[in-house]
Design a protein around this motif. Structure first.
Motif, PDB file in Angstrom:
ATOM      1  N   LEU A  52      -7.691   4.998  -7.891  1.00  0.00           N
ATOM      2  CA  LEU A  52      -7.451   4.211  -9.224  1.00  0.00           C
ATOM      3  C   LEU A  52      -8.287   4.403 -10.352  1.00  0.00           C
ATOM      4  CD1 LEU A  52      -6.501   0.785  -7.490  1.00  0.00           C
ATOM      5  CD2 LEU A  52      -4.986   2.247  -8.592  1.00  0.00           C
ATOM      6  N   GLN A  53      -9.610   4.477 -10.051  1.00  0.00           N
ATOM      7  CA  GLN A  53     -10.563   4.568 -11.205  1.00  0.00           C
ATOM      8  C   GLN A  53     -10.631   6.171 -11.789  1.00  0.00           C
ATOM      9  OE1 GLN A  53     -14.449   2.757 -10.293  1.00  0.00           O
ATOM     10  NE2 GLN A  53     -13.356   1.362  -8.819  1.00  0.00           N
TER      11      GLN A  53
ATOM     12  N   SER B 167      -9.179  -2.061 -10.780  1.00  0.00           N
ATOM     13  CA  SER B 167      -9.261  -1.492  -9.462  1.00  0.00           C
ATOM     14  C   SER B 167      -9.049  -2.462  -8.340  1.00  0.00           C
ATOM     15  CB  SER B 167      -9.971  -0.376  -9.204  1.00  0.00           C
ATOM     16  OG  SER B 167     -11.285  -0.754  -9.087  1.00  0.00           O
TER      17      SER B 167
END
Length: 679
Positions: free
Chosen positions: A303-304, A314
């Motif tokens: 996600l990051q 996140s």
């Protein structure tokens, strides 16, 4: 008002006093448990930032694995040492070790330091979990234990699943170091409160502690995880070091088997593996831990890095997985409790987990938030369906003498699976990333100061690439992480296949009372067989209302009495006499219930009034005796085939204690002098 409490003015005073005396230390115990649970998951959303700061992306998995391995290995030791030397002193030591580890983690200057300090933190964390729940058993009677341990389960579960969100908040708004520093003020408060307010009896139990077995099983697990995490990345799979580590693991396994055969109190009795259900459940637990912690560790990185989501968000994106896990574990536990049928859940859970991992493999840098959230939710549903049930079926499959060690054994394998899963996921990710980045930038001129190696070590370098190259780098990271889930899917499918071979035996009623600390924890639960049954029976006792309890035992004893009348007879039986007016004044039981009960037992000549007090007649004593036996019989029934002619004496003692507490807790001093005799 329904009869659903324990009732009298003195009862109320005693209960209030007891509650007041335990609330403060219980709060401190909950704080210690919360810290240990939090540190299992809080680092997941901070890991990309930690790696960018300290370097060593290929060793990212060890920040999680070091804590899990250390806390898992020492769990049996904390439990038995607490029995021998006093749990208060050991709990204080565990807090100190945990706080020292936390402070050192926050000050770490490189990845090897952080990994070593995380292991130290895990040594203390294992003690916090085991001893906090054991101390509850020292502080409160069996009747109330289910309520307090349910509270601990709720705190543990909530803290574990909110860890990623909190980790993101600290990382984004303060520093990743505050993920560890936050433990210090909370831990110091817990330490001070425990020192001043926790007073528990020093009940010592002698154990022959299996130090060698504990060391060997930890060493075997460490060898396996080292092979999984270093093979193919730091060292080649066919390198002498990897081969030596694998060979050492095999040799240590053989030594462990020989040691456990001779140990007086083995950390993991080998006879358990002769029970097919235990062996299958242990393997499936390993797979569940593998999938759960592998995903929780690498999804925040996806996600990051790939989607550019902040650490805080996140953590928010991970909440659908958490919601699915809590929902399915709660619902499956309730269905099993009411029906006694369980086999469908490990099959459905492992099957759904396999599907979820395949869906996660389909994610890329263009996936929408809605799609990612739905896939995360499916993964949580699958894991929750199987986690709750595995502990119950293991408890149901073993004899009473092995109940405690079998329960801790099942959760032990889930912990080892978690460590192994994080390591394997890390190896696959690191090796795939090297291949993908190498292929994407072969022959490409990169900006000054940026190389393929620097991109692998610090994902922040992606921001320094021109747009076309940045797209290629993000795709390389996306493919490398999602390939991890593809490799994990066959492992989950193996769990699905194994689940079909589980034999669905009828569940004892006493094992249909699952607890959050056994199902959501990654650390083993360490309790004796007696403690385990005590927890389950007291939990069942708190589920059914007092009125329903007395209705059932009245029917079992063969009487046509009001539930309140049975309750009143048992009160008089225990203490010689009661004053109905005092009971009514407590406000815990309505005046109408008390008066109706008193009127009925007088009309049936089961009790007579002498002044303001009621005394049993001979007929009343006979009725009260039958009611007491009925309650004892109903509790014994919950134990199933453990309640046989050769049952252990501690089961007899437990049932008598619970019968006494649930049926006659009138604590006012009986009147002085002999009670009048009536016929």
């Amino acid at each position: 008002m329904a009869l659903d409490t324990h009732g009298s003015t003195q009862d109320a005073r005693d209960a209030a006093g007891a509650a007041g005396s335990v609330l403060v230390p219980i709060g401190a115990l909950l704080l210690g448990l919360m810290l240990a649970a939090l540190d299992q998951t809080i680092v997941s959303t901070a890991l990309p930032t930690i790696v960018s700061d300290l370097g060593g992306l290929e060793h990212l998995s060890w920040v999680v694995t070091a804590y899990l391995l250390a806390s898992t290995a020492v769990t049996p030791l904390w439990g038995k040492l607490g029995d021998q030397y006093g749990r208060k002193r050991l709990f204080q030591l565990a807090i100190v070790i945990f706080l020292v580890g936390s402070a050192l983690c926050g000050m770490a200057q490189n990845m090897p330091q952080l990994i070593i300090f995380r292991a130290l933190q895990g040594l203390g964390g294992g003690g916090l979990i085991v001893l906090s729940m054991a101390i509850v058993g020292d502080m409160v009677p069996p009747r109330d234990r289910g309520r307090y341990q349910g509270l601990f389960g709720a705190v543990f579960g909530t803290t574990s699943v909110l860890g990623p969100l909190l980790g993101g908040l600290f990382t984004q708004h303060l520093s990743w170091r505050w993920v560890f520093y936050v433990n210090l003020p909370l831990g110091i408060v817990a330490l001070a409160v425990i020192a001043t307010s926790l007073h528990i009896p020093r009940l010592r139990a002698r154990h022959v502690i299996d130090y060698l077995g504990t060391f060997l099983i930890a060493a075997v697990a460490t060898c396996l995880v080292l092979v999984a995490s270093l093979g193919g990345t730091t060292w080649a799979w066919n390198s002498p070091r990897i081969i030596a580590l694998a060979a050492l693991g095999v040799v240590l396994t053989g030594v462990f088997v020989q040691v456990e055969r001779r140990a007086a109190e083995p950390v993991l009795p080998l006879k358990l593996f002769r029970i097919r259900t235990f062996t299958l459940a242990a393997l499936i637990s390993f797979i569940v831990g593998f999938a759960m912690f592998g995903a929780m560790t690498y999804l925040p990185t996806f996600l990051q890095v790939v989607h550019g989501i902040s650490p805080t968000l996140s953590g928010v994106h991970m909440l659908p997985m958490v919601a699915g896990l809590l929902l399915s574990s709660t619902v499956s536990g309730q269905i099993v409790s009411h029906t006694g049928r369980w086999k469908v859940f490990p099959i459905a859970g492992t099957g759904l987990t396999t599907i979820a991992l395949l869906l996660l493999h389909r994610l890329d840098e263009h996936s929408s938030t809605a799609v990612m959230s739905s896939y995360f939710f499916v993964l949580g549903l699958g894991l929750g369906l199987v986690m709750q049930v595995l502990v119950l079926i293991v408890q149901n499959a073993v004899s009473y003498e092995d109940l405690g060690v079998a329960t801790s054994g099942a959760t032990f394998f889930r912990s080892i699976g978690a460590s192994f899963g994080v390591a394997i996921f890390g190896t696959v990710f690191a090796s795939r990333l090297a291949v993908e980045l190498g292929g994407a930038f072969r022959g490409v001129h990169l900006p000054s100061g940026i190389t393929v190696n620097s991109l692998q070590a610090d994902p922040r370098d992606i921001g320094g690439l021109p747009p076309p190259l940045r797209t290629a780098a993000l795709h390389a990271f996306s493919t490398s992480i999602t390939d991890v889930f593809l490799y994990a899917a066959p492992v989950a499918f193996l769990g699905f296949a194994l689940a079909w071979f589980l034999k669905e035996d009828r569940l004892r009623a006493s094992v249909t009372a699952p607890e959050g600390t056994q199902t959501l924890a990654s650390n083993p639960v360490q309790r004796s067989s007696y403690d385990e049954v005590c927890r389950a029976l007291s939990l069942l006792g708190t589920r059914e209302g007092r009125r329903e309890t007395y209705r059932k035992i009245t029917e079992r004893a063969g009487y046509d009495l009001l539930p309140g009348a049975s309750w009143l007879l048992l009160r008089i039986r225990k203490h010689g006499s009661v004053e109905p007016g005092v009971l009514a004044q407590s406000g815990l039981v309505s005046l109408g219930v008390v008066m109706d009960a008193a009127r009925q037992i007088e009309e049936r000549h089961l009790a007579v009034r002498e002044g303001l007090s009621l005394y049993l007649t001979d007929r009343g004593r006979e009725a009260a005796e039958r009611l007491a036996q009925a309650r004892e019989g109903s509790l014994a029934e919950l134990l199933g085939d453990w309640w046989g002619p050769d049952r252990p004496t501690d089961l007899d003692r437990l049932v008598k204690v619970l019968t006494d507490e649930m049926c006659g807790s009138w604590r006012e001093q009986p009147p002085s002098g002999p009670a009048p005799k009536f016929t």
